[in-house]
Scaffold this active site. Sequence first.
Site, PDB file in Angstrom:
ATOM      1  CG  HIS A   1      52.149  49.672  55.852  1.00  0.00           C
ATOM      2  ND1 HIS A   1      52.409  50.905  56.415  1.00  0.00           N
ATOM      3  CD2 HIS A   1      52.227  49.847  54.507  1.00  0.00           C
ATOM      4  CE1 HIS A   1      52.618  51.785  55.446  1.00  0.00           C
ATOM      5  NE2 HIS A   1      52.514  51.165  54.283  1.00  0.00           N
TER       6      HIS A   1
ATOM      7  N   GLY B   1      55.521  58.488  52.180  1.00  0.00           N
ATOM      8  CA  GLY B   1      54.740  59.711  52.312  1.00  0.00           C
ATOM      9  C   GLY B   1      55.561  60.971  52.435  1.00  0.00           C
TER      10      GLY B   1
ATOM     11  CB  SER C   1      58.066  58.797  47.918  1.00  0.00           C
ATOM     12  OG  SER C   1      57.735  59.305  49.204  1.00  0.00           O
TER      13      SER C   1
ATOM     14  CG  ASN D   1      48.205  50.717  51.458  1.00  0.00           C
ATOM     15  OD1 ASN D   1      47.027  50.676  51.818  1.00  0.00           O
ATOM     16  ND2 ASN D   1      49.204  50.822  52.316  1.00  0.00           N
ATOM     17  CG  PHE D   2      42.816  52.955  47.952  1.00  0.00           C
ATOM     18  CD1 PHE D   2      43.761  53.077  46.946  1.00  0.00           C
ATOM     19  CD2 PHE D   2      41.525  52.585  47.608  1.00  0.00           C
ATOM     20  CE1 PHE D   2      43.425  52.824  45.621  1.00  0.00           C
ATOM     21  CE2 PHE D   2      41.183  52.335  46.285  1.00  0.00           C
ATOM     22  CZ  PHE D   2      42.128  52.449  45.291  1.00  0.00           C
ATOM     23  CE  LYS D   3      50.260  54.308  52.899  1.00  0.00           C
ATOM     24  NZ  LYS D   3      51.446  55.090  53.276  1.00  0.00           N
TER      25      LYS D   3
ATOM     26  CD  GLU E   1      55.618  50.285  51.826  1.00  0.00           C
ATOM     27  OE1 GLU E   1      55.049  51.068  51.055  1.00  0.00           O
ATOM     28  OE2 GLU E   1      55.086  49.859  52.864  1.00  0.00           O
TER      29      GLU E   1
END
Length: 234
Positions: free
Chosen positions: A90, A165, A197, A8-10, A159
């Site tokens: 998300h 993060g 993470s 997931n590049f966000k 998650e």
Amino acid sequence: MTKIAMANFKSAMPIFKSHAYLEELEKTLKPQHFDRVFVFPDFLGLLPNSFLHFTLGVQNAYPRDCGAFTGEITSQHLEELKINTLLIGHSERRALLKESPSFLREKFDFFKSKNFKIVYCIGEELTTREKGFKAVKEFLNEQLENIDLNYPNLVVAYEPIWAIGTKKSASLEDIYLTHGFLKQVLNQKTPLLYGGSVNTQNAKEILGIDSVDGLLIGSASLELENFKTIISFL
């Protein structure tokens, strides 16, 4: 169950770097990776989906075919790009974009009607985790009650929000216990991924947990070599 890796590049990847990444990844992988490796760029980072060695998905879409929805991506756009894989729920969209459970359900039901592969994200905040495992189970169960758990194109990604993060992954024991509980709630055929993470140092150990069917990877996937290393652990 076959293990899965999702990137997931966000909104962290420059547009042209994203394009180059997708093209290079296609050259690197083999056909058997197609349903095991997934990449979710931001919308500008997408390319028309002609990839044969991995699955290309989108991070978000609005639950309509088309229309007067300024700034939104609809199923019409995705059909033109030949993309039918989508992230929903998300934590960043729940918290920052204020997406409510009812709107997430609307999204889920719409894209379910389009037969999309849906990666539905769930996870608790640290305050919930600190109340104990019973509170965590109640919270996650409530999130899952919002969707059709028997939908055959469903993937669930757990998650913990406190690990996203933060460079602080959940412990192996936490993952083992939480995934064990979630496996009891989900349809046995539904893949259950861990995210939060994940990096090249901990990915192999996490994948070694039987109830972890794969990984949803954020910042560690932004460098292609790192993502390729994690793919090698599948």
